[in-house]
Scaffold this motif. Structure first.
Motif, short mmCIF file in Angstrom:
data_model
loop_
_atom_site.label_atom_id
_atom_site.label_comp_id
_atom_site.label_asym_id
_atom_site.label_seq_id
_atom_site.Cartn_x
_atom_site.Cartn_y
_atom_site.Cartn_z
N VAL A 1 0.85 -1.18 0.00
CA VAL A 1 0.00 0.00 0.00
C VAL A 1 0.89 1.24 0.00
CG1 VAL A 1 -1.87 1.23 1.16
CG2 VAL A 1 -1.76 -1.26 1.29
N THR B 1 -9.23 -1.20 4.43
CA THR B 1 -9.71 -0.57 3.21
C THR B 1 -9.31 0.90 3.21
OG1 THR B 1 -11.81 -0.09 4.29
CG2 THR B 1 -11.69 -2.11 3.00
N GLU B 2 -9.33 1.49 2.03
CA GLU B 2 -8.83 2.86 1.92
C GLU B 2 -9.56 3.81 2.86
OE1 GLU B 2 -8.78 4.43 -2.02
OE2 GLU B 2 -7.99 6.35 -1.35
N TRP B 3 -10.90 3.65 2.94
CA TRP B 3 -11.66 4.61 3.75
C TRP B 3 -11.49 4.36 5.24
CZ3 TRP B 3 -13.28 1.84 -0.41
CH2 TRP B 3 -13.97 0.65 -0.16
N ARG C 1 -7.37 5.64 5.65
CA ARG C 1 -7.01 7.02 5.28
C ARG C 1 -7.10 8.00 6.45
NH1 ARG C 1 -9.54 8.62 -0.25
NH2 ARG C 1 -11.36 8.58 1.05
N THR D 1 -3.98 9.88 -0.44
CA THR D 1 -4.64 8.81 -1.18
C THR D 1 -3.86 7.53 -0.95
OG1 THR D 1 -3.35 9.20 -3.17
CG2 THR D 1 -5.42 10.41 -2.94
N LEU D 2 -4.54 6.41 -1.05
CA LEU D 2 -3.90 5.11 -0.85
C LEU D 2 -4.02 4.30 -2.13
CD1 LEU D 2 -5.17 4.22 2.72
CD2 LEU D 2 -2.96 5.16 2.08
N THR D 3 -2.91 3.71 -2.53
CA THR D 3 -2.89 2.87 -3.71
C THR D 3 -2.50 1.46 -3.31
OG1 THR D 3 -2.20 4.76 -5.03
CG2 THR D 3 -1.92 2.57 -6.02
N TYR D 4 -3.32 0.48 -3.69
CA TYR D 4 -3.07 -0.92 -3.35
C TYR D 4 -2.51 -1.62 -4.58
CZ TYR D 4 -5.98 -0.01 0.72
OH TYR D 4 -6.49 0.50 1.89
#
Ligand SMILES: [Zn+2]
Length: 80
Positions: free
Chosen positions: A15, A44-46, A49, A63-66
């Motif tokens: 991530v 999860t991103e939400w 974050r 922002t998160l990138t998986y």
């Protein structure tokens, strides 16, 4: 997606957090997050974050990138 931190680690996912303020990117240390928040913590991103803060400028707009981890040896070194 309904990942937990442990599931992300087991799946070999990485991530990356990107800061919207200073545009830096940094890979998250998932084993460290697991130790801090617990293996069953939703990742999860939400969910993640709001916990994230930019290490460079302190900005909270990230922002998160998986993505699949492309360096399994590195993963094992960190998590085992
Ligand atoms: Zn920043």
């Amino acid at each position: 997606m309904g990942w937990t931190l442990q599931e992300l680690i087991d799946a070999g996912m990485s991530v990356t957090a990107g800061c919207l303020e200073c545009h830096r990117h940094q890979a998250l240390d998932l084993p460290a997050l697991r130790d801090r928040f617990g293996a069953d913590e939703s990742a999860t991103e939400w969910d993640l974050r709001p916990k994230m803060k930019c290490a460079v400028c302190g900005g909270r707009r990230v922002t998160l990138t998986y993505s699949p981890d492309t360096s399994p040896k590195d993963l094992y070194r960190k998590s085992r």
